[in-house]
Enzyme design. Sequence first.
Site, PDB file in Angstrom:
ATOM      1  N   HIS A   1      43.226 -70.533 -42.647  1.00 41.38           N
ATOM      2  CA  HIS A   1      42.795 -70.703 -41.266  1.00 41.38           C
ATOM      3  C   HIS A   1      42.740 -72.182 -40.951  1.00 41.38           C
ATOM      4  O   HIS A   1      42.351 -72.991 -41.790  1.00 41.38           O
ATOM      5  CB  HIS A   1      41.421 -70.083 -41.037  1.00 41.38           C
ATOM      6  CG  HIS A   1      41.058 -69.995 -39.580  1.00 41.38           C
ATOM      7  ND1 HIS A   1      41.400 -68.913 -38.797  1.00 41.38           N
ATOM      8  CD2 HIS A   1      40.408 -70.857 -38.761  1.00 41.38           C
ATOM      9  CE1 HIS A   1      40.960 -69.118 -37.564  1.00 41.38           C
ATOM     10  NE2 HIS A   1      40.359 -70.289 -37.508  1.00 41.38           N
TER      11      HIS A   1
ATOM     12  N   ASP B   1      32.634 -61.318 -33.178  1.00 41.45           N
ATOM     13  CA  ASP B   1      33.238 -62.641 -33.101  1.00 41.45           C
ATOM     14  C   ASP B   1      34.290 -62.686 -32.006  1.00 41.45           C
ATOM     15  O   ASP B   1      34.426 -63.690 -31.298  1.00 41.45           O
ATOM     16  CB  ASP B   1      33.869 -63.025 -34.439  1.00 41.45           C
ATOM     17  CG  ASP B   1      34.663 -64.314 -34.332  1.00 41.45           C
ATOM     18  OD1 ASP B   1      34.060 -65.346 -33.992  1.00 41.45           O
ATOM     19  OD2 ASP B   1      35.882 -64.288 -34.561  1.00 41.45           O
TER      20      ASP B   1
ATOM     21  N   ARG C   1      33.077 -68.607 -25.816  1.00 45.18           N
ATOM     22  CA  ARG C   1      33.005 -70.028 -26.165  1.00 45.18           C
ATOM     23  C   ARG C   1      34.076 -70.844 -25.451  1.00 45.18           C
ATOM     24  O   ARG C   1      33.841 -71.984 -25.043  1.00 45.18           O
ATOM     25  CB  ARG C   1      33.155 -70.208 -27.690  1.00 45.18           C
ATOM     26  CG  ARG C   1      31.929 -69.795 -28.485  1.00 45.18           C
ATOM     27  CD  ARG C   1      32.244 -69.702 -29.970  1.00 45.18           C
ATOM     28  NE  ARG C   1      32.780 -70.948 -30.483  1.00 45.18           N
ATOM     29  CZ  ARG C   1      33.656 -71.020 -31.495  1.00 45.18           C
ATOM     30  NH1 ARG C   1      34.099 -69.910 -32.066  1.00 45.18           N
ATOM     31  NH2 ARG C   1      34.082 -72.179 -31.921  1.00 45.18           N
TER      32      ARG C   1
ATOM     33  N   SER D   1      32.722 -68.051 -37.086  1.00 49.28           N
ATOM     34  CA  SER D   1      33.930 -67.405 -36.582  1.00 49.28           C
ATOM     35  C   SER D   1      35.022 -67.363 -37.644  1.00 49.28           C
ATOM     36  O   SER D   1      35.625 -66.319 -37.910  1.00 49.28           O
ATOM     37  CB  SER D   1      34.430 -68.151 -35.340  1.00 49.28           C
ATOM     38  OG  SER D   1      35.630 -67.607 -34.868  1.00 49.28           O
TER      39      SER D   1
ATOM     40  N   LYS E   1      36.037 -63.864 -40.161  1.00 48.22           N
ATOM     41  CA  LYS E   1      37.379 -63.274 -40.083  1.00 48.22           C
ATOM     42  C   LYS E   1      38.050 -63.254 -41.448  1.00 48.22           C
ATOM     43  O   LYS E   1      38.743 -62.295 -41.797  1.00 48.22           O
ATOM     44  CB  LYS E   1      38.246 -64.047 -39.083  1.00 48.22           C
ATOM     45  CG  LYS E   1      37.950 -63.751 -37.630  1.00 48.22           C
ATOM     46  CD  LYS E   1      39.063 -64.219 -36.722  1.00 48.22           C
ATOM     47  CE  LYS E   1      39.111 -65.716 -36.557  1.00 48.22           C
ATOM     48  NZ  LYS E   1      38.094 -66.246 -35.643  1.00 48.22           N
TER      49      LYS E   1
END
Length: 439
Positions: free
Chosen positions: A82, A161, A168, A183, A187
């Site tokens: 990520h 999320d 957000r 977040s 995930k």
Amino acid sequence: MRAVDIIQKKKEGKAHTKEEIDFLIKGLMDGTVEDYQMSSWLMAVCFQGLNEDETAYMTEAFINSGEILDFSDISDTVADKHSTGGVGDKVTIILIPLLAALGVKCAKLSGRGLGYTGGTVDKLESIPNFKCQLEDKDFKAQIKNIGAAISAQTPNLTPADGKIYALRDVTATVDNKSLICASVVSKKIASGANIIVLDVKYGSGAFIKTKEEARELADLMIRTGAKLNRKIEAVISSMEQPLGTHIGNSLEVIESVEFLKGNYNKDLYEIVFEIAGHTLILAKIAKDFNEAKAMIDEAIKSGSALQKLKEIIKAQGGNPDCTDNYNLFNVGKNKFELKAEKEGYIAKLDALNIAKACKLLGAGRDKKTDSIDFGAGCILHKKTGEKIKKGDTLLTLYWNDILPQKIEEAKGYAALAFEYSPVQPEAEPIIYREKEILK
């Protein structure tokens, strides 16, 4: 327990209990906590912060709001990565097929654009008919069959999320470290991966502005993973200038394809190599970075990584011919070339101003309901440190149908992005290599 009391408590800078965090997240999911109440709490968090325990509670609440995938029947090692977000960051589109071609099972959950940074889902959806919204069973079956899948968050995986992620983006609550951490880590854990490598970005084109803050975020994510019994490694990288040369959804997919054909920009290669190297070593496929580099280069040279991308595109309903015929992409029909004002060197290429220009042209969103133009964006012809002559083309902007005023604003931001110098500036490293936090 009432949402308003929890908001007031955080507004006063007090720490939440696990029960209070669970109440908020469950309430958001069942409708007893309204969007506007969650938005208020998110703003209070941005001002007052969450401690490490609160961050872990929120991460766990996100995970428990949906299903948790289990790949133990497919492989002992399933990888995910990520990025915390940056301008021109198309690493996922390159990395996942590359790793899969080298035998690493990859389960990748990705998001849409957030703020000024692009989202992998938006980029992949610029591929004709590509389907990012995979059901859990299809996501898992694809990983088993071809070794990799890239999916948007399904309704069953970290749905809390997903709701907060969208809020957000439109409430100026993007850049809080604990919210980013919860977040990202939720995930990664929910997606079932047991090899997790994070790319934590800092600089003008990232949510985190300094390398010191990036270190803090990386450390927080590593510690949060540890609290939830999951090992996480992190790479810290610069986003002072855009990554690669193409910015915008269709354009970034085109650059990703070119990378896998062996035509790549040095800074983009460095990031891909660093993350891939970590993953291959953790998966025990490579013993060190030297062996990993040889494997990566061979996967590109042989065409196996590009072939794997084609397999992923086909499996998810897209047209794999787009890798050979770029006319299948909707690249903007209008363009403008920005010329160099003087001779010398590019002293700075500000990623944020480039992002603002591309967003004005239609490549990003102002609110979560906005559509985006897959063909909008820019191609950089010169980057920091490169020698230029007066009149050289610095970048080309692309767009389709937008107001003339926005076009002029975009041109202005593009011009502001470039700073000149009569002498060549010292090269800044892409990877921040103080790794004492990665323990």
